[in-house]
Design an enzyme around this catalytic site. Structure first.
Site, PDB file in Angstrom:
ATOM      1  N   ARG A 153       0.815  -1.214   0.000  1.00 27.00           N
ATOM      2  CA  ARG A 153       0.000   0.000   0.000  1.00 27.00           C
ATOM      3  C   ARG A 153       0.842   1.255   0.000  1.00 27.00           C
ATOM      4  O   ARG A 153       2.053   1.201  -0.031  1.00 27.00           O
ATOM      5  CB  ARG A 153      -0.880   0.058   1.252  1.00 27.00           C
ATOM      6  N   TYR A 178      -3.707  -9.960   4.719  1.00 27.95           N
ATOM      7  CA  TYR A 178      -4.901 -10.748   5.036  1.00 27.95           C
ATOM      8  C   TYR A 178      -4.394 -12.098   5.516  1.00 27.95           C
ATOM      9  O   TYR A 178      -3.695 -12.804   4.773  1.00 27.95           O
ATOM     10  CB  TYR A 178      -5.779 -10.941   3.803  1.00 27.95           C
TER      11      TYR A 178
END
Lengths: 681, 681
Positions: free
Chosen positions: B278, B286
């Site tokens: 990101r 996750y």
């Protein structure tokens, strides 16, 4: 009489036009204690300068401002030339590319001065945390300036004392400014300086004065520069004024002229026009006013009205029709070129922009050369103020920029003369200007007018040999003892700006303009073109060089980075607690990307570790293929051999200072180059 | 009891997440009287949804918001797959391109939900003059909703009555929200709905209620949607909940794992991880939590802590090391897929986004499908409110979006199962998920996951034949009586989004993404691909077609354009006084640019005249060569024959509704198509 308030500042900037704002932005990014004052109540809202040359866009982009201009500005990609035929009617004699393709990712663009001033103010504000942000102090005028000559060589001294007068809004507003359309001349060179008036009016009231003691003062206060006048007679500008008067109008044209959205030069028997298509459906027309002549004295200003100018334009456009409903701005000016001999006094007070060179606006150079003056000065004055660079570096400002100012007025004199000249009737017409002659002059000047042709002299900052006959004197400055090997990187020319080409980030395959990894934040750079490091021997070479860098870098100064220091960081933003070295190291290799493991194959100096942020994934780049875009061809474009590579040393303003091999020889040259700059040995 | 204040509004939006804000932006751009309320005190500051699919970026770009996301977001260009080897250690089993090259000018990107919400708010503010600008009303909760069924078919009625309660800040702040790190579960699907709590608390005080009468109400109020619950039992969502629990962490990783900046799927014997790199050096993980199982009931939330989740991650990463110093956000969720049968009640109250479909977040679909729901609804509800479109159009919302929601939960169910499954030990391991199987599922789903595969059914809006077996029922909607000729423009697929390719503006040679000339401002479009108009016969064809357009267009409605209606206009910005037609006409020809005189050769319908602004220079584009960039290849990319051309009709959301020849036949089909949409005949 009450005691005036006194304070200290590192740099005081006088004038908040493009030159002053560029300087303020530099100093804000470097965290230098700065004040910037301006006599006007507010920034420019329309008209004025509007041309952005490609180098200016690159510079603005290095502060994160370029993309805002690039989005809003009108781009001028192609150019038309119109001339009279034998019957006197104008026809398109040529249509071609405007600037030089491949020179830059930007092209020549147009946006009015008020927008760029606004962008500067935003960028200055975003440079630091909000409470630290620099702000322009408006309605402030300097009334005295003195230099304590005994202290000029003391790096910590504040030897320049300036008295500032804070005006009320009423005092600062020139009566002519009540409407731009009412008198378009008030900022033109046909108008007188209004500072005397303003001061006269302010005397009648209780003046609020203060005294500022500055390390450095920079006069960015325009053609009527108070700073220049205050420095004395030897700072007077010299040059010539012609009798050619031109009008300027920004209108939304209603016309059947087919090239109205191209940059166009019209030479007709009624005079000449240059068309500059602009933002918001507007077009700027530069219109030769043949019916008013300056003669020996001043022009009769009352003659010059929008109506008068527009009627001249209509005549030149004939037989095409030209009307308008909306006029945004207009002015008129007298062509002339002037420059000064001195750009600084004792390297404590400097002049930049129109304060040291004025010329006609048509070639779209003024704002550009002015911003580039203070772009050259900003990092020098900033790093000297911070104690990172020695004071001697400051002398390179005049050396580097005076030559540009001279080139500028030479170019402008020649170009203006050709443009104001009568078009030749035919090939036998020797006193007229032929279409070919004009086009040729236009095209050959493009390296200069784009700003990319700037080539700085050899000094400690640029390790190159002086070309014969081009040595303009060194102002007592030393040269670098380092020797460059230009042939290793043939398109990274010593003394010129390092071009931007695309490279692929090793860690995530994203394609980047290399310029976006070289923001203007005060850091020098070593760009290590490491070649094909998938080959063991070349990888060893690059990693040995890295091991040396790891050992050498701690000898150099460090610099604190502020929040605005990396405007293109995107996904990699996150400022560390530790101040990094003043020298940033990037690796650009030419190996196949998938053959390289960033953490495993490459010395850690190329992906430094931070205890809180982990490895740095933003320092290693590859050449070659990507899935989504055209392949990068960086080595080819930079003129670097993939087997040998090269190290390119860059100044904080992105100019090439050293080209040297990735080897022990290179290590020695780097030590000499930085040794001469930082004088740490 | 005092009378409650009452007011009227065209559209009331409940919920200011991505779906609600997208709708608000549409309605702001259309100048529809709108209110948007949200129960929260402020927008999201970290975490939450973060994936932007390419179609979402195109949509955001059509409002001028895309470039802000594109600049700040991290782009995910390549993907790695890791699997356990025979000893159980993970290794990189494959590395490839992430999405499909050439599909869009954008690629999959990641930026946290708070940033995009901020961009929406800015864009909504910039849609109109400051005093007219729409603002989100926060800390407002609806407490009742009633529909006056007798008035639903009256286009001018306000048949939906909603009571709104205005909360104090204290009432609106859930106690769990005091720190994101303290309880990452509070917005997860493991948490309970908190609206009841909030209302309970507000009862204790003097409630400030008001009554709003709306033409339309849209519930964008998330998985616990109050609007959905209020509409009754037949709106309940159905689906399954699995026992798979996953944790999510946004951290700045400190790791020696080599692919940490690539999108990566790790299947290890200790569970699975998906890595989403990101912005700001962060990475989202996750993490499959194998040690907590939902079993039949609810999970024990107290077990799930950042420490617990992170330890699971470390095990899966082994033998690579993973640590962090900075965690931005964390949560956990239980995988399940649910959707509702009804997306609207009486076409007066609508549901969008998580209010009608919920699923697991890993495929980065949630925010995208939600925004695309309200992007589909926004122009319909807006143009119906303005009286430009008939109410019947509103039924196409459920028809078009319910199918997508179903596809979404089918995809998510399959993908989640594959991802949560045990990795196969070897090719003989039939119950495990093989690496090949997983990769294949990933790649084949890309047309769906990019959002570009969306293909709307035949209705009045899309003049195409129903494919056999794909007719999902028309909700009583008519089909268009127009017939398209898909073969004329093979890559402008009926029912799919019109792709963007580069074209060259005739008037100034600037290269444009054609999408930038198709902003989301409520207008339908006819893109006339005119072919080689340097040939006299083809020029006549195009100009005859233009003459017909000039005659036909005045029969269509007009639309008022607001200041924000053309975010990419740049140099051509300048809104006229006259409201333009609801149908915008663009000409893209394939003739050599220098053979065409925009004003002289081309019918004026392609460069309309405005008495104050002159000719419009922004409507005619060419294919072919430019000086500065790669040549445009628009005809080739759109699949259009250069000799014949084609007319492509676009809906205001950019989906292709008609493909027809540049001929009298085309004129008839256009009349039929618009006739069916506007019902003006």
């Amino acid at each position: 009489m009450t005691e005036l308030p006194e304070s200290e500042v590192d740099v005081l900037i006088i004038g908040a036009g493009p030159a002053g704002l560029m300087l303020a932005l530099w100093l804000a990014r470097l965290g230098v204690k700065t004040r910037i004052v301006d006599k006007r109540t507010d920034k420019v809202y329309s008209g004025q300068a509007d041309g952005f040359q490609v180098r200016s866009l690159e510079i603005l982009d290095s502060f994160g401002v370029g993309e805002r201009v690039w989005k809003e500005a009108n781009r001028m990609l192609e150019i038309s030339f119109w001339n009279p035929d034998s019957s006197g009617a104008i026809f398109r004699s040529a249509h071609s590319v405007n600037t030089i393709p491949g020179l830059s990712r930007f092209t020549e663009s147009v946006l009015h001065q008020g927008r760029i001033e606004g962008f500067f103010l935003d960028a200055i504000r975003d440079s630091d945390t909000p409470d630290q942000a620099l702000r322009v102090e408006r309605m402030v005028i300097p009334t005295s300036l003195e230099i304590d000559e005994s202290a000029v060589e003391d790096a910590d001294a504040h030897p320049v004392t300036v008295t500032l007068r804070h005006l009320t809004e009423e005092e600062a507003t020139p009566t002519q400014m009540l409407s731009n359309l009412a008198d378009g001349i008030f900022r033109s060179n046909l108008a007188d300086d209004d500072v005397g008036d303003i001061l006269e009016r302010s005397k009648a009231r209780e003046a609020r004065d203060e005294i500022v003691r500055a390390k450095y003062v920079v006069g960015c206060d325009g053609a009527h520069s108070w700073t220049r006048k205050t420095l004395g007679k030897e700072f007077e500008m010299k040059g010539e004024t012609t009798d050619a008067i031109w009008g300027v109008m920004d209108i939304v044209p209603i016309t059947d002229f087919p090239d109205i959205r191209f940059r166009t030069m019209i030479h007709s028997t009624s005079g000449a026009i240059m068309i500059i298509p602009r933002e918001n459906r507007m077009v700027r027309l530069y219109i030769q006013l043949k019916e008013v002549s300056a003669g020996s004295g001043r022009v009769d200003r009352s003659q010059i009205t929008p109506d008068f100018i527009f009627k001249s334009a209509q005549k030149i456009f004939s037989p095409y029709k030209l009307e308008y409903h909306y006029c945004d701005w207009w002015t008129a000016y007298q062509i002339g070129q002037r420059t000064g001999d001195h750009f600084s006094k004792l390297d404590r007070v400097f002049l930049a922009g129109d304060a040291v060179h004025t010329h006609s606006p048509k070639a779209g150079q003024g704002m550009n050369v002015s911003m580039q003056d203070s772009y050259n000065l900003g990092w020098k004055i900033g790093l000297v103020s911070k104690g990172i660079l020695p004071r001697e570096i400051l002398s390179t400002y005049e050396l580097e920029r005076k030559k540009i100012a001279k080139d500028l007025i030479d170019f402008d004199g020649k170009f203006s003369k050709l443009f104001s000249g009568r078009p030749a009737k035919d090939i036998m017409d020797e006193t007229g200007v032929s279409s070919d002659e004009f086009q040729k002059a236009f095209h050959t000047s493009r390296m200069f007018t784009t700003g990319v042709g700037v080539n700085y002299e050899p000094t400690v900052l640029v390790a190159k040999e002086a070309e014969e006959g081009t040595d303009h004197g060194l102002n007592g400055l030393k040269r670098s003892t380092a020797k460059s090997t230009q042939s290793l990187a043939t398109n990274c020319k010593l003394g010129q700006r390092f071009p931007s080409h695309k490279v692929i980030r090793q860690s995530d395959a994203r394609l980047w303009e290399l310029h976006h990894k070289l923001p203007s934040n005060g850091r020098f750079r070593l760009v290590v073109f490491g070649g094909d490091i998938s080959q063991q021997s070349q990888r060893d070479t690059v990693n040995n060089f890295g091991a040396w860098l790891k050992f050498y870098m701690p000898k150099l100064p460090t610099i604190k980075l502020l929040p605005g220091s990396d405007p293109h960081s995107g996904s990699m933003k996150f400022i560390t607690d530790e101040d990094p070295s003043i020298v940033d190291v990037l690796l650009v290799h030419s190996a196949p990307r998938d053959k390289i493991d960033l953490l495993g194959d490459v010395h850690e100096v190329y992906h430094p570790f931070d205890p809180k942020l982990g490895w740095d994934y933003d320092k290693v780049f590859a050449d070659g293929e990507t899935y989504y875009e055209e392949p990068a061809r960086a080595y080819e474009k930079y003129g670097i051999d993939k087997s040998k590579g090269a190290v390119v040393g860059l100044r904080p303003d992105g100019y090439v200072g050293l080209v040297t091999p990735v080897s022990e020889e290179g290590q020695q040259e780097i030590e000499k180059w930085f040794g001469g700059i930082f004088q740490h040995e």
